[in-house]
Motif scaffolding. Sequence first.
Motif, PDB file in Angstrom:
ATOM      1  N   ASN A 139      17.582 -24.432  10.109  1.00  9.26           N
ATOM      2  CA  ASN A 139      16.117 -24.592  11.112  1.00  9.26           C
ATOM      3  C   ASN A 139      16.324 -23.974  12.181  1.00  9.26           C
ATOM      4  N   GLY A 190      15.561 -21.171  12.705  1.00  8.32           N
ATOM      5  CA  GLY A 190      14.570 -19.922  12.607  1.00  8.32           C
ATOM      6  C   GLY A 190      14.862 -18.156  11.953  1.00  8.32           C
ATOM      7  N   LYS A 191      15.917 -18.068  11.075  1.00  9.57           N
ATOM      8  CA  LYS A 191      16.323 -16.971  10.923  1.00  9.57           C
ATOM      9  C   LYS A 191      15.157 -16.625   9.017  1.00  9.57           C
ATOM     10  N   SER A 192      14.652 -17.546   8.961  1.00 10.55           N
ATOM     11  CA  SER A 192      13.758 -16.337   7.574  1.00 10.55           C
ATOM     12  C   SER A 192      12.768 -16.127   8.354  1.00 10.55           C
ATOM     13  N   SER A 193      12.118 -17.539   9.896  1.00 16.37           N
ATOM     14  CA  SER A 193      10.617 -17.215  10.286  1.00 16.37           C
ATOM     15  C   SER A 193      10.709 -15.813  10.386  1.00 16.37           C
ATOM     16  N   SER A 202      10.767 -23.380   5.736  1.00 16.91           N
ATOM     17  CA  SER A 202      10.590 -24.753   5.959  1.00 16.91           C
ATOM     18  C   SER A 202      11.095 -25.637   7.118  1.00 16.91           C
ATOM     19  N   GLY A 205      17.729 -25.960   5.852  1.00 19.25           N
ATOM     20  CA  GLY A 205      18.891 -26.290   4.372  1.00 19.25           C
ATOM     21  C   GLY A 205      17.519 -25.402   3.571  1.00 19.25           C
ATOM     22  N   LYS A 206      17.237 -24.868   3.820  1.00 23.30           N
ATOM     23  CA  LYS A 206      15.135 -23.400   3.059  1.00 23.30           C
ATOM     24  C   LYS A 206      16.303 -22.658   1.984  1.00 23.30           C
ATOM     25  N   THR A 207      17.323 -21.631   3.042  1.00 16.91           N
ATOM     26  CA  THR A 207      17.942 -20.208   2.121  1.00 16.91           C
ATOM     27  C   THR A 207      19.619 -21.068   1.754  1.00 16.91           C
ATOM     28  N   LYS A 236      12.670 -19.690  19.722  1.00 15.25           N
ATOM     29  CA  LYS A 236      11.887 -20.565  19.640  1.00 15.25           C
ATOM     30  C   LYS A 236      11.671 -20.547  21.466  1.00 15.25           C
ATOM     31  N   ASP A 283       8.757 -20.516  22.434  1.00 12.61           N
ATOM     32  CA  ASP A 283       7.310 -21.004  22.773  1.00 12.61           C
ATOM     33  C   ASP A 283       7.320 -22.467  23.353  1.00 12.61           C
ATOM     34  N   ALA A 297       8.758 -16.617  16.685  1.00 14.35           N
ATOM     35  CA  ALA A 297       8.367 -16.082  15.636  1.00 14.35           C
ATOM     36  C   ALA A 297       7.324 -16.053  15.358  1.00 14.35           C
TER      37      ALA A 297
HETATM   38  P1  GTP Z   1      17.741 -22.402   6.548  1.00 13.81           P
HETATM   39  O1  GTP Z   1      17.401 -21.625   5.655  1.00 13.81           O
HETATM   40  O2  GTP Z   1      17.560 -23.598   6.453  1.00 13.81           O
HETATM   41  O3  GTP Z   1      19.396 -22.079   7.524  1.00 13.81           O
HETATM   42  O4  GTP Z   1      16.257 -22.364   8.209  1.00 13.81           O
HETATM   43  P2  GTP Z   1      15.696 -20.605   9.026  1.00 13.81           P
HETATM   44  O5  GTP Z   1      17.171 -20.313  10.289  1.00 13.81           O
HETATM   45  O6  GTP Z   1      15.866 -20.092   8.414  1.00 13.81           O
HETATM   46  O7  GTP Z   1      14.673 -21.377   9.663  1.00 13.81           O
HETATM   47  P3  GTP Z   1      13.035 -21.345   8.953  1.00 13.81           P
HETATM   48  O8  GTP Z   1      13.136 -20.027   9.501  1.00 13.81           O
HETATM   49  O9  GTP Z   1      12.920 -21.745   7.873  1.00 13.81           O
HETATM   50  O10 GTP Z   1      12.440 -22.765  10.151  1.00 13.81           O
HETATM   51  C1  GTP Z   1      12.855 -24.236  10.324  1.00 13.81           C
HETATM   52  C2  GTP Z   1      11.751 -24.910  11.297  1.00 13.81           C
HETATM   53  O11 GTP Z   1      11.460 -24.017  12.151  1.00 13.81           O
HETATM   54  C3  GTP Z   1       9.892 -24.087  10.619  1.00 13.81           C
HETATM   55  O12 GTP Z   1       9.580 -25.556  10.754  1.00 13.81           O
HETATM   56  C4  GTP Z   1       9.935 -22.782  11.851  1.00 13.81           C
HETATM   57  O13 GTP Z   1       8.216 -23.294  11.830  1.00 13.81           O
HETATM   58  C5  GTP Z   1       9.941 -24.019  13.393  1.00 13.81           C
HETATM   59  N1  GTP Z   1      10.124 -22.706  13.786  1.00 13.81           N
HETATM   60  C6  GTP Z   1      11.084 -20.793  13.269  1.00 13.81           C
HETATM   61  N2  GTP Z   1      10.505 -20.250  14.207  1.00 13.81           N
HETATM   62  C7  GTP Z   1       9.394 -20.636  15.586  1.00 13.81           C
HETATM   63  C8  GTP Z   1       9.909 -19.982  16.396  1.00 13.81           C
HETATM   64  O14 GTP Z   1       9.533 -19.216  17.075  1.00 13.81           O
HETATM   65  N3  GTP Z   1       8.898 -21.609  17.315  1.00 13.81           N
HETATM   66  C9  GTP Z   1       8.651 -22.360  16.725  1.00 13.81           C
HETATM   67  N4  GTP Z   1       7.655 -23.297  17.694  1.00 13.81           N
HETATM   68  N5  GTP Z   1       8.975 -22.593  15.655  1.00 13.81           N
HETATM   69  C10 GTP Z   1       9.230 -22.181  15.082  1.00 13.81           C
END
Ligand code: GTP
Length: 221
Positions: free
Chosen positions: A32, A34-37, A51, A55-57, A150, A152, A179
Motif C-alpha cells: 500500500n 504506492g509501488k504499483s501506482s 488497489s 496486498g494487491k501485487t 504520497k 501530496d 503518483a
Molecule cells: P501492494 O501491491 O499491496 O504491495 O501495494 P502498492 O505499494 O503497489 O500500492 P498501490 O500502488 O496499489 O497503492 C495503494 C494505494 O495508495 C492506492 O489506493 C493508491 O491510489 C494510493 N496511492 C498510491 N500512490 C499515491 C500517491 O502518491 N498519493 C496518494 N494520495 N495516494 C497514492
Amino acid sequence: MKITAEFITSATGAADFPGGGLPEVALVGRSNVGKSSLINALLRQRIARTSAAPGKTRLANVYRVARGSSAPFYLVDLPGYGFARGGSTEFESLTREYFGRERWERHSGDPVLPSGVLLVDVRHPGLTNDVQAWAWLQAVTEHSALVATKIDKLARGQRIRALRELESVFEDSVTAVSAVTGEGLDELWKLIDRLASNRNNLNPRTRTIPRKETAPRPPKK
Ligand code: GTP
Ligand code: MG
C-alpha cells in the motif's frame, strides 16, 4: 520524452526472472505504500494494477522500459511487506530470491545485479519494518535508493519536517514523490537512470557481494 513500456512477466520464483542482459531496478516497500501506482505514474500508463487495499501485487511483475535515448532496462514491481494476510510470505520468499546471489551466479557470463529502490510513506517516517528493509536492501544490492511516497498528502511545511526526519532515520538522501500530482517524478527518473546505468561501470570480479549468511533478513511484518 518518449517512454515505451512493455509487460514482460509475472514471476513466481527465480526461474521466471529475466535472464540477464538488461539492467534491473526493483521497487521495494510496504504493501500500500504506492509501488504499483508509482510505476504507472512513471510510465504514464495504467500498466500495473493498484488497489486501495494492501496486498494487491502478489508476484514480481517485470516491465521492459525505454525512455528517450537511454538504454532499456527492466523495472520490477515486487509484492509488499507488512501485510498480515499472506503478503509478508510472498514478499520474503520472492524478494529474497529476486535479490539473491544464487540468481546471478547462474549467469556467470553476464551477471545481473538488480538495484533496489525502497519506498516509504512520507507520513510514517522510521517504521521498524522499513528501517529493517533498508538495512537488508543495502546489504543485498550494490546500488539502492530511498523514495518517500504520497507527498501530496502533506502540506508544504509538514513535508520539509517529514523529509528531514526520514533522512535522519535512514541516514541517506530521500527523493519525495507523488503518483497523484506527478511531483518529484523528474528527480526520480534521474535517480532511476543512474541506477540503471551504474551496472555498466561495475567489474564483476571486484564486486563485494554480501554473503547470504551475513545479510540481514527481509522484514517479516
Ligand atoms: P501492494 O501491491 O499491496 O504491495 O501495494 P502498492 O505499494 O503497489 O500500492 P498501490 O500502488 O496499489 O497503492 C495503494 C494505494 O495508495 C492506492 O489506493 C493508491 O491510489 C494510493 N496511492 C498510491 N500512490 C499515491 C500517491 O502518491 N498519493 C496518494 N494520495 N495516494 C497514492
Ligand atoms: Mg502493488
